[in-house]
Design an enzyme around this catalytic site. Structure first.
Site, short mmCIF file in Angstrom:
data_model
loop_
_atom_site.label_atom_id
_atom_site.label_comp_id
_atom_site.label_asym_id
_atom_site.label_seq_id
_atom_site.Cartn_x
_atom_site.Cartn_y
_atom_site.Cartn_z
N ASN A 184 130.78 -73.49 -52.70
CA ASN A 184 131.34 -73.90 -54.24
C ASN A 184 131.48 -72.09 -54.29
O ASN A 184 131.05 -72.02 -55.48
CB ASN A 184 130.43 -74.31 -55.03
CG ASN A 184 130.66 -75.01 -56.36
OD1 ASN A 184 131.87 -74.83 -56.48
ND2 ASN A 184 129.90 -75.94 -57.26
N HIS A 189 121.63 -76.54 -63.43
CA HIS A 189 122.05 -78.45 -62.44
C HIS A 189 121.06 -79.55 -62.85
O HIS A 189 120.81 -80.07 -62.78
CB HIS A 189 121.59 -77.59 -61.18
CG HIS A 189 122.56 -77.35 -60.81
ND1 HIS A 189 122.88 -76.11 -60.01
CD2 HIS A 189 123.72 -78.08 -59.58
CE1 HIS A 189 124.00 -76.09 -59.19
NE2 HIS A 189 124.35 -77.17 -58.77
#
Length: 435
Positions: free
Chosen positions: A307, A338
């Protein structure tokens, strides 16, 4: 074993696919100069609103409110204060929404709504754009809006000045996924003439579509293997290693497919280099570098390439801003961003320790591993260990229930991170003595 982190990615892919014709239409209209600059911003903003409502339903309000507030803060505050205020508000709002997910999953013991999960994912991407833009303003890379609170500008002038910010925060090619597109690149694309617009060949788009289709076929095949096999609750001994690796491979294939689709949508709209051009110009990096991810023998390199745009954003937002324990603080913030689920807290802490160990291990080994056969053996063993470590961390972060996390920690798979933790302790102690 269930994978609740990923169950919403399939509908997201459907909405991303539905947005593809509109991205091509936007690129075409820019290529023929059929849209004025304000009309381009309105096209992107309206497309973001429609896509958000279609994908999230009434939960889209949870996205529109922080986008509106962030735009107002960016337009009204000076360069010194804008980042602190925008960051604090955006992370507070996102945390409250994540707490709502915690309440549903852990207190009510109910499966979360797919639309709510899509909204949370989009909120996380919005946080990236808000903080990236506010940092750019603070660092002088982007000129702050002149229509502040004390400005004598008319409302129409203020709206015209604010339109690019709102358009950037909600533009539809990056609303549900995709690499982080900087505000500078966004503005260059929107304000560019037809001669500067990226053009895409039918063959390049077809090849990317075939790649995504191939990954989807592999994902379905892997899903069948995982469903037919034993889970962590039923496996014994070395069979648990196979279960962990296969399940983690399913997660990674799903992410690769999703990232390729997101990247293709941005390219189709013209916000990334055309297929075949250098992907690194103007700071743009695609999220998926599958070759490096699957072949590297260093977990630190895997971390930088996994990512990629998010890794860059975390480095700029946290790692380069703090002095004490920058690596640990970066991973801690990533767990917060997250959602702070138990598996994520454990997984990111474990990941941070593995990266620290990786630097010491490879630095130590470089002194002794010299001959070609030894290097080949060393790379093979460290590649296998890196893949198993990443599988362990991935599984820890994707499972939500504490019982599933306990099954993972109580399996023989925990040997792999323990080995690195022991080596980290020994090599750190040795380095301290030598210093």
């Amino acid at each position: 074993m269930a994978w609740p982190q990923l169950f919403f990615l399939h509908p997201v892919s459907l909405y991303q696919g539905a947005a593809f014709p509109f991205a091509l239409l936007f690129n075409y209209l820019c290529n023929v100069d059929s849209l004025s600059i304000p009309a381009r911003h309105l096209f992107l903003l309206a497309g973001g609103g429609v896509l958000a409502w279609a994908a999230m339903g009434s939960f889209a309000v949870l996205l529109f409110i922080p986008a509106l507030c962030a735009g107002v803060l960016i337009c009204s505050l000076g360069p010194r204060d804008v980042h602190r205020c925008a960051f604090s508000f955006q992370m507070s709002w996102q945390t409250l929404c994540h707490l709502g997910l915690h309440y549903t999953e852990y207190y009510l013991q109910e499966p979360p709504s797919a639309r709510f999960c899509i909204t949370l994912s989009s909120l996380m991407l919005l946080t990236q754009r808000v903080t990236s833009l506010s940092l750019d303003i603070r660092e002088g890379k982007v000129k702050a809006a002149s229509g502040g609170v004390g400005s004598s500008s008319s409302w129409s002038e203020r709206l015209r000045e604010a339109l690019p910010y709102f358009s950037y925060l909600l533009f539809f090619p990056a609303l549900l996924g995709g690499p982080l597109c900087s505000f500078q690149r966004f503005q260059t694309r929107v304000q560019g003439s037809s001669s500067s617009c990226p053009r895409h060949s039918f063959g390049a788009l077809t090849w990317r579509g075939l790649q995504i289709l191939g990954l989807e076929c592999l994902t379905e095949a892997m899903r069948g293997v995982v469903s037919a096999g034993a889970g962590l609750a039923d496996c014994r001994g070395l069979q648990c290693v196979y279960v962990m690796w296969v399940t983690a491979s399913l997660f990674r294939l799903t992410y690769y497919s999703h990232w390729l689709l997101d990247d293709s949508l941005l390219r189709a709209a013209g916000f990334a280099p055309a297929f075949g051009e250098s992907p690194g110009e103007e700071g743009y990096v695609p999220d998926a570098d599958m070759w490096t991810l699957e072949t590297t023998h260093r977990i630190s390199l895997f971390t930088r390439k996994w990512n990629q745009s998010t890794a860059r954003w975390l480095r700029r937002l946290v790692f380069q801003q703090v002095r004490a324990w920058p690596l640990l603080q970066t991973f801690a913030f990533s767990a917060w961003w997250h959602g702070l689920h138990p598996g994520q807290v454990f997984g990111f802490l474990c990941w941070a320790l593995m990266v620290e160990a990786d630097y010491l291990i490879h630095s130590f080994a470089s002194v002794f591993v010299r001959s070609w056969p030894t290097r080949l053996l060393y790379r093979t063993l460290t590649w296998a260990h890196t893949q198993l470590l990443i599988a362990y961390v991935t599984l820890a972060m994707e499972v939500r229930s504490l019982s599933s996390l306990w099954l993972l920690c109580n399996s023989c798979n925990s040997v792999f991170p323990v080995v690195y933790c022991v080596l980290l302790f020994l090599l750190a102690k040795r380095k301290h003595k030598s210093d």
